[in-house]
Design a protein around this motif. Structure first.
Motif, PDB file in Angstrom:
ATOM      1  N   MET A  72       4.011   0.764  13.826  1.00  0.00           N
ATOM      2  CA  MET A  72       2.623   0.318  13.699  1.00  0.00           C
ATOM      3  C   MET A  72       1.664   1.503  13.684  1.00  0.00           C
ATOM      4  SD  MET A  72       0.392  -2.225  16.189  1.00  0.00           S
ATOM      5  CE  MET A  72       0.169  -1.017  17.518  1.00  0.00           C
ATOM      6  N   ILE A  73       1.939   2.490  14.518  1.00  0.00           N
ATOM      7  CA  ILE A  73       1.062   3.655  14.623  1.00  0.00           C
ATOM      8  C   ILE A  73       1.281   4.639  13.479  1.00  0.00           C
ATOM      9  CG2 ILE A  73       0.473   5.670  16.039  1.00  0.00           C
ATOM     10  CD1 ILE A  73      -0.512   3.083  17.275  1.00  0.00           C
ATOM     11  N   GLU A  74       2.540   4.909  13.165  1.00  0.00           N
ATOM     12  CA  GLU A  74       2.880   6.049  12.317  1.00  0.00           C
ATOM     13  C   GLU A  74       3.038   5.721  10.839  1.00  0.00           C
ATOM     14  OE1 GLU A  74       6.308   7.861  14.071  1.00  0.00           O
ATOM     15  OE2 GLU A  74       5.350   8.066  16.044  1.00  0.00           O
ATOM     16  N   GLU A  75       3.377   4.475  10.502  1.00  0.00           N
ATOM     17  CA  GLU A  75       3.601   4.132   9.087  1.00  0.00           C
ATOM     18  C   GLU A  75       2.270   3.859   8.412  1.00  0.00           C
ATOM     19  OE1 GLU A  75       6.533   1.142   8.448  1.00  0.00           O
ATOM     20  OE2 GLU A  75       8.092   2.249   9.526  1.00  0.00           O
ATOM     21  N   THR A  76       1.675   4.900   7.907  1.00  0.00           N
ATOM     22  CA  THR A  76       0.397   4.788   7.204  1.00  0.00           C
ATOM     23  C   THR A  76       0.369   5.772   6.045  1.00  0.00           C
ATOM     24  OG1 THR A  76      -2.000   5.163   7.393  1.00  0.00           O
ATOM     25  CG2 THR A  76      -0.600   6.313   8.982  1.00  0.00           C
ATOM     26  N   PRO A  77       0.085   5.318   4.837  1.00  0.00           N
ATOM     27  CA  PRO A  77       0.032   6.212   3.689  1.00  0.00           C
ATOM     28  C   PRO A  77      -1.372   6.753   3.428  1.00  0.00           C
ATOM     29  CG  PRO A  77      -0.071   3.966   2.938  1.00  0.00           C
ATOM     30  CD  PRO A  77      -0.029   3.906   4.447  1.00  0.00           C
ATOM     31  N   LYS A 120     -13.384  -3.021   1.093  1.00  0.00           N
ATOM     32  CA  LYS A 120     -14.741  -3.485   0.778  1.00  0.00           C
ATOM     33  C   LYS A 120     -14.758  -4.950   0.329  1.00  0.00           C
ATOM     34  CE  LYS A 120     -16.402   1.076  -0.802  1.00  0.00           C
ATOM     35  NZ  LYS A 120     -15.146   1.826  -0.953  1.00  0.00           N
ATOM     36  N   GLN A 121     -13.557  -5.519   0.122  1.00  0.00           N
ATOM     37  CA  GLN A 121     -13.458  -6.906  -0.338  1.00  0.00           C
ATOM     38  C   GLN A 121     -12.729  -7.785   0.678  1.00  0.00           C
ATOM     39  OE1 GLN A 121     -12.529  -7.010  -4.786  1.00  0.00           O
ATOM     40  NE2 GLN A 121     -12.214  -4.844  -4.315  1.00  0.00           N
ATOM     41  N   GLY A 122     -12.811  -7.379   1.930  1.00  0.00           N
ATOM     42  CA  GLY A 122     -12.309  -8.235   2.999  1.00  0.00           C
ATOM     43  C   GLY A 122     -10.858  -8.064   3.360  1.00  0.00           C
ATOM     44  N   PHE A 123     -10.157  -7.094   2.774  1.00  0.00           N
ATOM     45  CA  PHE A 123      -8.757  -6.856   3.115  1.00  0.00           C
ATOM     46  C   PHE A 123      -8.650  -5.973   4.356  1.00  0.00           C
ATOM     47  CE2 PHE A 123      -8.182  -8.451  -1.089  1.00  0.00           C
ATOM     48  CZ  PHE A 123      -6.870  -8.876  -1.204  1.00  0.00           C
ATOM     49  N   ARG A 124      -7.509  -6.098   5.043  1.00  0.00           N
ATOM     50  CA  ARG A 124      -7.195  -5.276   6.210  1.00  0.00           C
ATOM     51  C   ARG A 124      -5.834  -4.635   5.999  1.00  0.00           C
ATOM     52  NH1 ARG A 124     -10.420  -3.583   9.932  1.00  0.00           N
ATOM     53  NH2 ARG A 124      -9.097  -4.083  11.697  1.00  0.00           N
ATOM     54  N   ARG A 125      -5.615  -3.501   6.681  1.00  0.00           N
ATOM     55  CA  ARG A 125      -4.317  -2.827   6.582  1.00  0.00           C
ATOM     56  C   ARG A 125      -3.447  -3.134   7.793  1.00  0.00           C
ATOM     57  NH1 ARG A 125      -1.519   1.587   8.318  1.00  0.00           N
ATOM     58  NH2 ARG A 125      -3.207   2.308   9.682  1.00  0.00           N
ATOM     59  N   SER A 126      -2.152  -3.346   7.538  1.00  0.00           N
ATOM     60  CA  SER A 126      -1.134  -3.403   8.574  1.00  0.00           C
ATOM     61  C   SER A 126       0.040  -2.582   8.074  1.00  0.00           C
ATOM     62  CB  SER A 126      -0.704  -4.846   8.850  1.00  0.00           C
ATOM     63  OG  SER A 126       0.328  -4.885   9.817  1.00  0.00           O
ATOM     64  N   GLN A 127       0.208  -1.374   8.640  1.00  0.00           N
ATOM     65  CA  GLN A 127       1.214  -0.427   8.173  1.00  0.00           C
ATOM     66  C   GLN A 127       1.048  -0.183   6.671  1.00  0.00           C
ATOM     67  OE1 GLN A 127       4.199  -2.363  11.334  1.00  0.00           O
ATOM     68  NE2 GLN A 127       5.252  -0.999   9.951  1.00  0.00           N
ATOM     69  N   ASN A 128       2.045  -0.550   5.869  1.00  0.00           N
ATOM     70  CA  ASN A 128       1.990  -0.272   4.426  1.00  0.00           C
ATOM     71  C   ASN A 128       1.623  -1.507   3.602  1.00  0.00           C
ATOM     72  OD1 ASN A 128       2.809   2.436   4.791  1.00  0.00           O
ATOM     73  ND2 ASN A 128       4.924   1.755   5.021  1.00  0.00           N
ATOM     74  N   VAL A 129       0.856  -2.392   4.208  1.00  0.00           N
ATOM     75  CA  VAL A 129       0.465  -3.632   3.548  1.00  0.00           C
ATOM     76  C   VAL A 129      -1.042  -3.834   3.689  1.00  0.00           C
ATOM     77  CG1 VAL A 129       0.641  -6.157   3.669  1.00  0.00           C
ATOM     78  CG2 VAL A 129       2.706  -4.769   3.846  1.00  0.00           C
ATOM     79  N   LEU A 174       0.870  -1.177   0.000  1.00  0.00           N
ATOM     80  CA  LEU A 174       0.000   0.000   0.000  1.00  0.00           C
ATOM     81  C   LEU A 174       0.902   1.221   0.000  1.00  0.00           C
ATOM     82  CD1 LEU A 174      -2.964   1.008   0.244  1.00  0.00           C
ATOM     83  CD2 LEU A 174      -2.641   1.009   2.714  1.00  0.00           C
ATOM     84  N   GLN A 175       1.034   1.854  -1.170  1.00  0.00           N
ATOM     85  CA  GLN A 175       1.977   2.956  -1.297  1.00  0.00           C
ATOM     86  C   GLN A 175       1.613   3.828  -2.491  1.00  0.00           C
ATOM     87  OE1 GLN A 175       5.651   0.801  -1.790  1.00  0.00           O
ATOM     88  NE2 GLN A 175       5.072  -0.017  -3.781  1.00  0.00           N
ATOM     89  N   GLY A 176       2.228   4.995  -2.548  1.00  0.00           N
ATOM     90  CA  GLY A 176       2.045   5.885  -3.681  1.00  0.00           C
ATOM     91  C   GLY A 176       0.790   6.734  -3.580  1.00  0.00           C
ATOM     92  N   GLU A 177       0.546   7.494  -4.637  1.00  0.00           N
ATOM     93  CA  GLU A 177      -0.543   8.470  -4.625  1.00  0.00           C
ATOM     94  C   GLU A 177      -1.923   7.825  -4.664  1.00  0.00           C
ATOM     95  OE1 GLU A 177      -0.913   9.585  -9.344  1.00  0.00           O
ATOM     96  OE2 GLU A 177       0.700  10.522  -8.189  1.00  0.00           O
ATOM     97  N   ALA A 199      -9.285  12.448  19.236  1.00  0.00           N
ATOM     98  CA  ALA A 199      -8.799  11.922  17.961  1.00  0.00           C
ATOM     99  C   ALA A 199      -7.616  12.756  17.505  1.00  0.00           C
ATOM    100  CB  ALA A 199      -9.908  11.947  16.916  1.00  0.00           C
ATOM    101  N   THR A 200      -6.461  12.113  17.312  1.00  0.00           N
ATOM    102  CA  THR A 200      -5.239  12.826  16.971  1.00  0.00           C
ATOM    103  C   THR A 200      -4.605  12.243  15.712  1.00  0.00           C
ATOM    104  OG1 THR A 200      -3.770  11.381  18.252  1.00  0.00           O
ATOM    105  CG2 THR A 200      -4.853  13.178  19.442  1.00  0.00           C
ATOM    106  N   SER A 201      -3.579  12.919  15.220  1.00  0.00           N
ATOM    107  CA  SER A 201      -2.801  12.382  14.103  1.00  0.00           C
ATOM    108  C   SER A 201      -2.091  11.116  14.557  1.00  0.00           C
ATOM    109  CB  SER A 201      -1.773  13.415  13.636  1.00  0.00           C
ATOM    110  OG  SER A 201      -2.418  14.581  13.167  1.00  0.00           O
ATOM    111  N   PRO A 202      -1.728  10.240  13.619  1.00  0.00           N
ATOM    112  CA  PRO A 202      -1.072   8.986  13.991  1.00  0.00           C
ATOM    113  C   PRO A 202       0.367   9.206  14.465  1.00  0.00           C
ATOM    114  CG  PRO A 202      -1.220   9.156  11.606  1.00  0.00           C
ATOM    115  CD  PRO A 202      -1.986  10.310  12.163  1.00  0.00           C
ATOM    116  N   TRP A 203       0.478   9.514  15.736  1.00  0.00           N
ATOM    117  CA  TRP A 203       1.782   9.777  16.336  1.00  0.00           C
ATOM    118  C   TRP A 203       1.873   8.984  17.629  1.00  0.00           C
ATOM    119  CZ3 TRP A 203       6.081  11.682  14.464  1.00  0.00           C
ATOM    120  CH2 TRP A 203       7.113  12.065  15.331  1.00  0.00           C
TER     121      TRP A 203
END
Length: 270
Positions: free
Chosen positions: A136-141, A48-57, A34-37, A99-103
């Motif tokens: 885990m908290i901060e690496e999110t695109p 919407k198709q059953g995927f979950r996010r973990s950092q950049n994946v 999970l990267q890029g613009e 609710a804060t920024s992912p820091w």
């Protein structure tokens, strides 16, 4: 092993490892970067198709002989709190949501360690150090928030890492003070995220996976309006249906077929 589609991200499959939910079974995941613009668009679509996010994946269970992990979400307009859930809301009325920024903070990490030591001492996160926690908290695109809950003395009591999707909020990971079991903090955070989604005009709260037969995931059944991603579409959970068939090896499609059936947004430029 690598699989791909034209104008699409590359998809990979992890090596089998012991399943954390069902004893004696092996787990395997289908995943993509999970990267890029286009990261937000891709996350919205695959969630919407059953995927979950973990950092950049982004990942989805893709076990060779089991399809028990069913992605679960709550339809906000169909949710009605039970008497027990209303009591949970009242017990936690003294908490304030922030609710804060992912820091990542040291206070969050201390609470995280306390939670793991009490609830998941033998889990895969038990050895996570402060740098891995920060990642885990901060690496999110994508658009992500850290939702903190503090008591009337200002003490951090619960935390949820939350993604904002185009059709809902996704509770990526949550943890709380395990010394307050009477407060039902895990349930409370879900109830409050239903309220967050309602306030934002978003129709769903994504909860991760529900696994029939796993006591760890049983709490998700307590929420009305629950929907499961099954056989390529979202379906209301039927309390009278036997979902144990999902554990049968013939319930699993070949990997190439799974990838071919993923509906992707048009990520081409221009």
């Amino acid at each position: 092993m690598r699989h791909s589609l034209p104008f699409a991200p590359q998809f990979y499959v992890t090596a089998p490892q012991p399943c954390p939910y069902l004893e004696g079974r092996m787990e395997r995941k289908l995943f993509t970067a999970l990267q890029g613009e286009n990261a937000q668009t891709l996350n919205d679509s695959l969630s919407k198709q059953g995927f979950r996010r973990s950092q950049n994946v982004l990942y989805r269970p893709s076990c060779s002989d089991c399809a028990a992990c069913l992605s679960a979400r709550i339809a906000v307009d169909r949710f009605k709190p039970s008497k027990s859930q209303r009591r949970t809301n009242r017990r936690n009325a003294h908490l304030t949501r922030k609710a804060t920024s992912p820091w990542a903070t040291e206070e969050q990490y201390d609470l995280f360690l306390t939670y793991l030591e009490s609830r998941h001492a033998d889990g895969g996160m038990a050895d996570m150090d402060v740098f891995e926690f920060a990642a885990m908290i901060e690496e999110t695109p994508i658009r992500t928030r850290v939702v903190e809950y503090v008591d009337d003395l200002g003490a951090l009591t619960a935390v949820c890492l939350t993604d904002v999707l185009d059709d809902g909020v996704s509770m990526v990971y949550s943890f709380y003070d395990p010394e307050l079991p009477q407060q039902g903090l895990g349930t409370y955070m879900i109830l409050d995220h239903i309220e967050i989604a309602r306030e934002a005009g978003l129709p769903y709260v994504y909860l991760g996976y529900w696994v029939p037969g796993s006591a760890k995931m049983g709490y998700k059944e307590a929420f009305s309006g629950l929907e499961l991603y099954r056989q390529g579409r979202w379906q209301p959970k039927d309390p009278g249906e036997d979902y144990s068939a999902e554990v049968h090896p013939l319930s699993v499609d070949p990997i190439a077929e799974q990838v071919a059936n993923i509906a992707l947004p048009d990520l081409r430029k221009g």
